[in-house]
Design an enzyme around this catalytic site. Structure first.
Site, PDB file in Angstrom:
ATOM      1  N   SER A  70      43.393  46.982  62.675  1.00 59.36           N
ATOM      2  CA  SER A  70      42.084  47.064  62.739  1.00 59.36           C
ATOM      3  C   SER A  70      41.336  46.675  63.993  1.00 59.36           C
ATOM      4  CB  SER A  70      41.313  46.652  61.611  1.00 59.36           C
ATOM      5  OG  SER A  70      40.025  46.747  61.808  1.00 59.36           O
TER       6      SER A  70
ATOM      7  N   TYR B 280      39.204  40.261  54.692  1.00 64.52           N
ATOM      8  CA  TYR B 280      39.971  41.592  55.538  1.00 64.52           C
ATOM      9  C   TYR B 280      40.505  41.262  57.086  1.00 64.52           C
ATOM     10  CZ  TYR B 280      40.021  46.242  57.410  1.00 64.52           C
ATOM     11  OH  TYR B 280      40.569  47.433  57.895  1.00 64.52           O
TER      12      TYR B 280
END
Ligand code: ADP
Length: 257
Positions: free
Chosen positions: A145, A158
């Site tokens: 990501s 996350y």
């Protein structure tokens, strides 16, 4: 048909988190390019829906990637149905709740780490065991990501998990290099998928802050995955390929444009 049609002909691919979003787009892309595809997802119905619509041979598996049993389930299904595994897209992921650091729920932290970090760890481990057993290598992509590379105040679990993914990818690429296995990461920027839940509208709006002035699509990530898994990427390993409309390069301190 794209120019890449047939690029993955004869290959067997596993896509985790293949029931939705980026994983579903990747499963479709690999299938269109000739691969037989195992669609693994904790949501077995979603996996079945995606698998049913693929143009080529496909098998859905209900599997929780954070458990050894779940990973064994999709590996066994692939071997049973297609006899081998060549390509892996380890993509299953969750966002977790967005909260400032003092309010992060330790249970939420553990869950996000279990799916986003333990999942690819178990997946890489199983992939290399399989390659060893079948005495042939393959290629692996893990979904990282922009949060693997940047900081944000409200997504600690996350962000931590996605930073960890790069450690996994680099360690696995070092191990895989002499064994003919390439391991890379794709780092999506703003891609509006179900992972954002009720924050989806806000994600669409933030597209205006990206240099390309828009969010990306799951298909635009799938294209990178198909490239990294294929022969055009034959000398690329341990790499993180961003697909983010330029978001990573923005200097937020002296930002202009
Ligand atoms: P994105 O495509 O942006 O990653 P989605 O939420 O659309 O976001 O897709 C993530 C997929 O990962 C979903 O289909 C979800 O069911 C799946 N998933 C989440 N947790 C697990 C898990 N523990 N094991 C397998 N798949 C999972």
């Amino acid at each position: 048909m794209t120019a890449a049609a047939g690029r993955h002909a004869g290959k067997v691919a596993v896509v985790t988190g293949g029931g939705s979003g980026i994983g579903a787009a990747s499963a479709r892309r690999l299938s269109r390019e000739g691969a037989s595809v195992v669609v693994a997802d904790v949501d077995g119905e979603a996996a079945a829906r995606v698998a049913r619509e693929l143009p080529g041979p496909a098998a859905p598996v209900a599997a929780d990637v954070s458990t050894v049993a779940g990973v064994d389930a999709y590996v066994d299904a692939a071997v049973e149905r297609f006899g081998r595994i060549d390509l892996h897209h380890l993509n299953a992921g969750v966002l977790g709740t967005m909260a400032p650091l003092p309010d992060v729920d330790p249970a939420d932290f553990d869950h996000v780490i279990a799916v986003n970090l333990r999942g690819p760890f178990l997946g890489l481990r199983a992939a290399f065991r399989r390659y060893r057993e079948q005495e042939s290598g393959g290629a692996i992509v893990v979904t990282a990501s922009i949060s693997s590379l940047r900081g944000a105040a409200d997504q600690l679990p996350y962000q931590t998990s996605k930073h960890g993914v790069l450690g996994l990818v680099r360690g696995a690429a070092m191990y895989g290099g002499p064994r003919g296995v390439r391991v890379n990461a794709v780092a999506p920027g703003l891609i509006p998928t179900a992972i954002f839940g009720d924050r989806l509208a806000g994600v669409e709006q933030r597209g205006g802050t990206v240099p390309m002035r828009r969010v990306g699509t799951a298909d635009e990530i799938a294209g990178v995955v198909a490239f990294l898994l294929g022969e055009d990427a034959s000398y690329i390993t341990g790499e993180v390929v961003s697909a983010d409309g330029g978001a990573f390069m923005v200097n937020t301190v002296t930002r202009s444009g």
